[in-house]
Write a protein that holds these residues in place. Structure first.
Motif, PDB file in Angstrom:
ATOM      1  N   ARG A 257      10.647  14.850   8.148  1.00 17.78           N
ATOM      2  CA  ARG A 257      11.918  15.544   7.971  1.00 17.78           C
ATOM      3  C   ARG A 257      12.976  15.116   8.979  1.00 17.78           C
ATOM      4  O   ARG A 257      14.169  15.163   8.682  1.00 17.78           O
ATOM      5  CB  ARG A 257      11.693  17.059   8.090  1.00 17.78           C
ATOM      6  N   TRP A 258      12.564  14.708  10.157  1.00 15.96           N
ATOM      7  CA  TRP A 258      13.525  14.326  11.180  1.00 15.96           C
ATOM      8  C   TRP A 258      14.034  12.900  10.997  1.00 15.96           C
ATOM      9  O   TRP A 258      15.011  12.495  11.648  1.00 15.96           O
ATOM     10  CB  TRP A 258      12.896  14.436  12.568  1.00 15.96           C
ATOM     11  N   ALA A 259      13.396  12.109  10.137  1.00 15.60           N
ATOM     12  CA  ALA A 259      13.792  10.710   9.950  1.00 15.60           C
ATOM     13  C   ALA A 259      14.863  10.602   8.871  1.00 15.60           C
ATOM     14  O   ALA A 259      14.928  11.418   7.946  1.00 15.60           O
ATOM     15  CB  ALA A 259      12.588   9.850   9.580  1.00 15.60           C
ATOM     16  N   LYS A 260      15.699   9.587   8.981  1.00 15.67           N
ATOM     17  CA  LYS A 260      16.742   9.335   8.000  1.00 15.67           C
ATOM     18  C   LYS A 260      16.195   8.529   6.828  1.00 15.67           C
ATOM     19  O   LYS A 260      15.238   7.773   6.961  1.00 15.67           O
ATOM     20  CB  LYS A 260      17.909   8.579   8.650  1.00 15.67           C
ATOM     21  N   TYR A 261      16.857   8.694   5.694  1.00 15.39           N
ATOM     22  CA  TYR A 261      16.440   7.956   4.500  1.00 15.39           C
ATOM     23  C   TYR A 261      16.771   6.476   4.670  1.00 15.39           C
ATOM     24  O   TYR A 261      17.874   6.116   5.096  1.00 15.39           O
ATOM     25  CB  TYR A 261      17.144   8.509   3.264  1.00 15.39           C
ATOM     26  N   GLN A 262      15.810   5.639   4.338  1.00 14.68           N
ATOM     27  CA  GLN A 262      15.970   4.201   4.433  1.00 14.68           C
ATOM     28  C   GLN A 262      15.854   3.596   3.034  1.00 14.68           C
ATOM     29  O   GLN A 262      14.800   3.645   2.407  1.00 14.68           O
ATOM     30  CB  GLN A 262      14.903   3.589   5.367  1.00 14.68           C
ATOM     31  N   LYS A 263      16.978   3.057   2.552  1.00 14.75           N
ATOM     32  CA  LYS A 263      16.999   2.516   1.193  1.00 14.75           C
ATOM     33  C   LYS A 263      16.179   1.237   1.083  1.00 14.75           C
ATOM     34  O   LYS A 263      15.487   1.014   0.085  1.00 14.75           O
ATOM     35  CB  LYS A 263      18.453   2.257   0.783  1.00 14.75           C
ATOM     36  N   HIS A 264      16.249   0.377   2.094  1.00 19.33           N
ATOM     37  CA  HIS A 264      15.554  -0.912   2.060  1.00 19.33           C
ATOM     38  C   HIS A 264      14.392  -0.918   3.048  1.00 19.33           C
ATOM     39  O   HIS A 264      14.183  -1.891   3.775  1.00 19.33           O
ATOM     40  CB  HIS A 264      16.536  -2.034   2.385  1.00 19.33           C
ATOM     41  N   ALA A 265      13.625   0.154   3.099  1.00 19.27           N
ATOM     42  CA  ALA A 265      12.478   0.229   4.007  1.00 19.27           C
ATOM     43  C   ALA A 265      11.338  -0.647   3.482  1.00 19.27           C
ATOM     44  O   ALA A 265      11.147  -0.804   2.269  1.00 19.27           O
ATOM     45  CB  ALA A 265      12.007   1.668   4.147  1.00 19.27           C
ATOM     46  N   HIS A 266      10.577  -1.211   4.411  1.00 19.58           N
ATOM     47  CA  HIS A 266       9.435  -2.047   4.044  1.00 19.58           C
ATOM     48  C   HIS A 266       8.303  -1.808   5.031  1.00 19.58           C
ATOM     49  O   HIS A 266       8.517  -1.333   6.152  1.00 19.58           O
ATOM     50  CB  HIS A 266       9.823  -3.529   4.023  1.00 19.58           C
ATOM     51  N   LEU A 267       7.089  -2.145   4.621  1.00 22.15           N
ATOM     52  CA  LEU A 267       5.889  -1.886   5.406  1.00 22.15           C
ATOM     53  C   LEU A 267       5.597  -3.032   6.355  1.00 22.15           C
ATOM     54  O   LEU A 267       5.914  -4.192   6.076  1.00 22.15           O
ATOM     55  CB  LEU A 267       4.688  -1.671   4.485  1.00 22.15           C
ATOM     56  N   ILE A 268       4.985  -2.672   7.483  1.00 21.93           N
ATOM     57  CA  ILE A 268       4.440  -3.653   8.418  1.00 21.93           C
ATOM     58  C   ILE A 268       3.018  -3.218   8.736  1.00 21.93           C
ATOM     59  O   ILE A 268       2.682  -2.027   8.727  1.00 21.93           O
ATOM     60  CB  ILE A 268       5.271  -3.745   9.705  1.00 21.93           C
ATOM     61  N   PHE A 269       2.146  -4.190   9.027  1.00 25.52           N
ATOM     62  CA  PHE A 269       0.732  -3.929   9.270  1.00 25.52           C
ATOM     63  C   PHE A 269       0.338  -4.546  10.600  1.00 25.52           C
ATOM     64  O   PHE A 269       0.896  -5.563  11.034  1.00 25.52           O
ATOM     65  CB  PHE A 269      -0.132  -4.522   8.151  1.00 25.52           C
ATOM     66  N   LEU A 270      -0.652  -3.906  11.234  1.00 29.29           N
ATOM     67  CA  LEU A 270      -1.169  -4.407  12.497  1.00 29.29           C
ATOM     68  C   LEU A 270      -2.005  -5.652  12.238  1.00 29.29           C
ATOM     69  O   LEU A 270      -2.886  -5.654  11.369  1.00 29.29           O
ATOM     70  CB  LEU A 270      -2.006  -3.330  13.184  1.00 29.29           C
ATOM     71  N   LYS A 271      -1.718  -6.690  13.007  1.00 29.85           N
ATOM     72  CA  LYS A 271      -2.398  -7.964  12.760  1.00 29.85           C
ATOM     73  C   LYS A 271      -3.664  -8.105  13.590  1.00 29.85           C
ATOM     74  O   LYS A 271      -4.694  -8.562  13.083  1.00 29.85           O
ATOM     75  CB  LYS A 271      -1.430  -9.112  13.074  1.00 29.85           C
ATOM     76  N   SER A 272      -3.635  -7.740  14.845  1.00 32.71           N
ATOM     77  CA  SER A 272      -4.773  -7.918  15.739  1.00 32.71           C
ATOM     78  C   SER A 272      -5.265  -6.565  16.209  1.00 32.71           C
ATOM     79  O   SER A 272      -4.639  -5.533  15.975  1.00 32.71           O
ATOM     80  CB  SER A 272      -4.379  -8.797  16.931  1.00 32.71           C
ATOM     81  N   GLY A 273      -6.404  -6.585  16.893  1.00 30.68           N
ATOM     82  CA  GLY A 273      -6.970  -5.355  17.400  1.00 30.68           C
ATOM     83  C   GLY A 273      -8.078  -4.813  16.520  1.00 30.68           C
ATOM     84  O   GLY A 273      -8.353  -5.332  15.429  1.00 30.68           O
ATOM     85  N   PRO A 274      -8.738  -3.747  16.954  1.00 30.20           N
ATOM     86  CA  PRO A 274      -9.851  -3.194  16.172  1.00 30.20           C
ATOM     87  C   PRO A 274      -9.433  -2.653  14.813  1.00 30.20           C
ATOM     88  O   PRO A 274     -10.281  -2.550  13.917  1.00 30.20           O
ATOM     89  CB  PRO A 274     -10.385  -2.063  17.068  1.00 30.20           C
ATOM     90  N   GLU A 275      -8.162  -2.288  14.646  1.00 27.00           N
ATOM     91  CA  GLU A 275      -7.698  -1.732  13.376  1.00 27.00           C
ATOM     92  C   GLU A 275      -6.736  -2.662  12.656  1.00 27.00           C
ATOM     93  O   GLU A 275      -6.029  -2.234  11.746  1.00 27.00           O
ATOM     94  CB  GLU A 275      -7.012  -0.385  13.627  1.00 27.00           C
ATOM     95  N   GLY A 276      -6.694  -3.926  13.052  1.00 25.25           N
ATOM     96  CA  GLY A 276      -5.796  -4.878  12.432  1.00 25.25           C
ATOM     97  C   GLY A 276      -6.396  -5.540  11.208  1.00 25.25           C
ATOM     98  O   GLY A 276      -7.551  -5.300  10.814  1.00 25.25           O
ATOM     99  N   LEU A 277      -5.579  -6.406  10.618  1.00 23.78           N
ATOM    100  CA  LEU A 277      -6.031  -7.113   9.414  1.00 23.78           C
ATOM    101  C   LEU A 277      -7.163  -8.080   9.715  1.00 23.78           C
ATOM    102  O   LEU A 277      -8.078  -8.250   8.888  1.00 23.78           O
ATOM    103  CB  LEU A 277      -4.842  -7.866   8.803  1.00 23.78           C
ATOM    104  N   ASN A 278      -7.130  -8.724  10.853  1.00 15.62           N
ATOM    105  CA  ASN A 278      -8.214  -9.654  11.188  1.00 15.62           C
ATOM    106  C   ASN A 278      -9.551  -8.929  11.310  1.00 15.62           C
ATOM    107  O   ASN A 278     -10.584  -9.412  10.830  1.00 15.62           O
ATOM    108  CB  ASN A 278      -7.883 -10.373  12.496  1.00 15.62           C
ATOM    109  N   ALA A 279      -9.533  -7.764  11.961  1.00 13.44           N
ATOM    110  CA  ALA A 279     -10.777  -6.992  12.073  1.00 13.44           C
ATOM    111  C   ALA A 279     -11.226  -6.482  10.713  1.00 13.44           C
ATOM    112  O   ALA A 279     -12.438  -6.428  10.427  1.00 13.44           O
ATOM    113  CB  ALA A 279     -10.574  -5.833  13.046  1.00 13.44           C
ATOM    114  N   LEU A 280     -10.286  -6.088   9.849  1.00 14.27           N
ATOM    115  CA  LEU A 280     -10.663  -5.621   8.504  1.00 14.27           C
ATOM    116  C   LEU A 280     -11.307  -6.727   7.691  1.00 14.27           C
ATOM    117  O   LEU A 280     -12.308  -6.503   6.994  1.00 14.27           O
ATOM    118  CB  LEU A 280      -9.415  -5.083   7.806  1.00 14.27           C
TER     119      LEU A 280
END
Length: 529
Positions: free
Chosen positions: A253-276
Motif C-alpha cells: 500500500r505504501w508503494a507507488k504504481y509502476q506502469k513499466h515494472a519488471h522482475l529481477i532475480f537473484l543470480k548468486s548465493g544460496p537462493e540464487g538461480l545458480n543454486a537453484l
C-alpha cells in the motif's frame, strides 16, 4: 625530686684560708644539674626550634640560589593565584548529566548482570556500536545465550508489533540490516539501503552485479519450467530502481504504481538461480539403485521448494511493509513539525514591531530555509532567525524601491516618447489639411512627361506658366514633380492607385518621406491625367 646545686672545696683550702693570694692554690667551681621531666621537655623543644630555624634558613638560601640561576638576574614575576590550603578541596560535582569521554574512561567496575540490564534498555544501533568498543562487550553481546538482550532491545525500540527476523537471519544480523551502514559487497561506508527481497545491504553497483532481469533469467532457465516462485525476486521500475519484494501483483500500500515494472532475480548465493539449477540437476540424476525420477517426484520436489520460498518471501515482505509504513509515518511527522514551525514563525513575525507581512515573509530566503528544517522552533533558533529576517526584509524593501523607481522612470520616458509621436502626427495632419485646402484641380497645370529614366530631367513649358524643371520618379509609380522657376511645384498622378490614395488623404507618407527636400506644401498642387 627537686633541683639542687652544691660546691665542693678541698680540705687543704679550708686549712689555708689565711694564706696570701699568691700562695693560695687554684680553686675549681663545678656546678651539676639533676635532669627532671620538665627540663628534658624544655630542652627537646628548644632543640626542635633550633632545628626548624636552621632548616628554614637553608631552604630560603636554596630558593634564593635557584631563583638567581633560573632568572639570570631578572626580577621574578608574581604569578598570583589563591594560596594553598591545608585541607584538600572536595571533588567538583557535575552540574548536569555525566559526560563520558574517551580521554577519561570510567574506572568503576560493573558486573555483567548490570551491563545486561543497561544493554536491554539500549537501541539495536547502540548495541552494534558497543560490540566494537572492547573485547568484553563483543563476547558478551555475540554469545548465543545473549540473544534475549537483542530481542528485548529491539522490542523496546520498535514496539512489540515489530516482525520477527526472517528465516535464516539471527538477531544480530537482523539488527545489522535494520540499523547498520556500509555495503556488504564492496564495503562502501555510505550505503544504508537494505534490499529485503535478498536480505542484503548493497550499493547500486553491487545490486546490478548480483541480480539479472527476467529476460536474461528466462534464457538461462530454458530447460526448466515453473521455476520463478522458487527463487528470490523483486520489482524494479522503468529507471531500474528497486521498489518492493515479490511480484508486480504484490504491490504494498505504501508503494507507488509502476506502469513499466519488471522482475529481477537473484543470480548468486544460496537462493540464487545458480543454486537453484544445481539443486534441480542434482535431484534429476538417477536415484538409489539406478531408478529415475518420476514426474510425481519432480512435482513434489518443486512444490516443496516453492512453498519454502513463498514462506521466506512472505516474512521479508512483512518486514519491508513495516519499514515502509514507518518511513511514511516519519514523513508525515516531519510535515507536521514543519507546519507547526511555520505557524510559529508567522506568530512571531506578527508580534514584531513593525510586523512583517506574510507576503513579504514568503519572499525572504531565511524564511524558506527555516521552514525546510523538520524541527520545532525553539527560543535559540528564533533568536538566530529574527536578525536574518530583519536584514533581508530591509534589503527586499530597498530592492523593491529601486525597481519601482526604475519602472516610474521607464513609464515617464515611454509617455514622453508617445507624446512626441502624437505631436509629430498632429503636425503632419495639419500640413495635410493645409495641402487639401489649397488644392485646386481646375487651375492646375497639366504637364506631359516623357519616358525618361529616374535621373532624366526634361524642360517643360506651358502657356500661362513659367518654365519648370520636371523629372519622373520611378519609385513613385509614375508620379512626377515639377519645379518652376517661379517657385511653384507641380504634382501629376498618372496612376490610379496613387490618385486614389491621394484623394483619400493617405498621400502624406509619399509627400513627406521621399521628397523632404521640396518647398512647403502650400506651393504643391497636382492634377490627374
Amino acid at each position: 625530686m627537686s633541683e639542687s646545686t652544691y660546691s665542693g672545696v678541698s680540705n687543704d683550702a679550708e686549712s689555708s684560708l689565711s694564706r696570701t693570694p699568691s700562695e693560695q692554690p687554684a680553686v675549681f667551681d663545678l656546678q651539676f644539674s639533676i635532669a627532671t621531666p620538665t627540663t628534658i621537655r624544655t630542652n627537646i623543644e628548644a632543640s626542635e626550634a633550633r632545628s626548624r630555624k636552621r632548616k628554614a634558613v637553608s631552604e630560603l638560601a636554596g630558593d634564593a640560589n635557584k631563583k638567581l640561576k633560573t632568572t639570570a638576574g631578572t626580577p621574578v614575576k608574581d604569578k598570583g593565584g589563591r594560596p594553598k590550603k591545608d585541607k584538600p578541596t572536595p571533588p567538583r560535582q557535575p552540574k548536569g548529566a555525566l559526560r563520558l569521554r574517551t580521554s577519561k574512561p570510567v574506572k568503576a567496575f560493573l558486573p555483567p548482570e548490570l551491563w545486561k540490564l543497561v544493554f536491554e534498555q539500549s537501541s539495536p544501533a547502540l548495541l552494534l556500536r558497543a560490540r566494537t568498543l572492547n573485547r568484553n562487550f563483543y563476547y558478551g553481546l555475540t554469545n548465543g545465550s545473549e540473544q534475549s538482550t537483542w530481542v528485548t532491545a529491539r522490542k523496546l525500540t520498535y514496539g512489540s508489533d515489530h516482525p520477527d527476523p526472517p528465516a535464516g537471519v539471527d538477531e544480530i544480523q537482523y539488527a545489522d540490516l535494520l540499523e547498520g551502514q556500509g555495503c556488504q559487497g564492496c564495503k562502501n561506508t555510505k550505503t544504508r539501503k537494505t534490499y529485503w527481497a535478498f536480505l542484503r545491504r548493497w550499493c547500486e553497483s553491487c545490486l546490478n552485479q548480483n541480480v539479472i532481469p527476467e529476460e536474461t533469467a528466462s534464457a538461462m532457465m530454458t530447460l526448466y519450467t515453473d521455476w520463478r516462485p522458487c527463487v528470490s525476486q523483486a520489482v524494479r521500475d522503468s529507471w531500474n530502481h528497486y521498489q518492493w519484494a515479490g511480484t508486480p501483483e504484490q504491490r504494498p500500500r505504501w508503494a507507488k504504481y509502476q506502469k513499466h515494472a519488471h522482475l529481477i532475480f537473484l543470480k548468486s548465493g544460496p537462493e540464487g538461480l545458480n543454486a537453484l539449477k544445481a539443486k534441480i540437476d542434482a535431484f534429476m540424476q538417477a536415484g538409489t539403485g539406478g531408478t529415475t525420477r518420476t514426474p510425481a517426484d519432480i512435482e513434489k520436489f518443486m512444490d516443496t521448494m516453492r512453498e519454502d520460498m513463498e514462506k521466506k518471501m512472505e516474512q521479508r515482505r512483512r518486514v519491508e511493509d513495516w519499514e515502509g509504513h514507518r518511513r511514511e509515518e516519519h514523513r508525515e511527522q516531519a510535515r507536521d513539525v514543519v507546519r507547526n514551525r511555520t505557524d510559529s514563525i508567522f506568530e512571531k513575525t506578527a508580534e514584531m514591531t513593525p510586523p512583517i507581512k506574510r507576503a513579504d515573509l514568503m519572499k525572504l530566503q531565511a524564511f524558506k530555509n527555516a521552514i525546510a528544517i523538520p524541527k520545532p522552533l525553539t527560543i535559540r533558533s528564533w533568536q538566530e532567525l529574527e536578525p536574518k529576517l530583519i536584514n533581508q526584509l530591509r534589503e527586499l524593501q530597498e530592492e523593491e524601491a529601486r525597481e519601482a523607481e526604475q519602472a516610474e522612470k521607464a513609464r515617464i520616458e515611454r509617455e514622453e516618447a508617445n507624446r512626441k509621436v502624437m505631436e509629430a502626427r498632429l503636425v503632419e495632419q495639419h500640413r495635410l489639411d493645409r495641402l487639401n485646402s489649397h488644392f485646386d484641380r481646375k487651375t492646375a497645370v497639366h504637364i506631359r512627361f516623357g519616358l525618361g529614366s529616374h535621373s532624366e530631367h526634361n524642360l517643360a513649358t506651358n502657356s500661362g506658366v513659367d518654365s519648370m524643371y520636371c523629372f519622373r520618379d520611378s519609385a513613385s509609380s509614375g508620379s512626377a514633380f515639377c519645379l518652376s522657376n517661379a517657385g511653384g511645384i507641380g504634382y501629376d498622378t498618372t496612376q490610379s492607385n496613387i490618385s486614389s490614395s491621394f484623394d483619400s488623404g493617405n498621400s502624406n507618407a509619399l509627400l513627406t518621406s521621399i521628397h523632404r527636400h521640396l518647398p512647403p506644401l502650400d506651393r504643391l498642387w497636382g492634377q490627374r491625367s
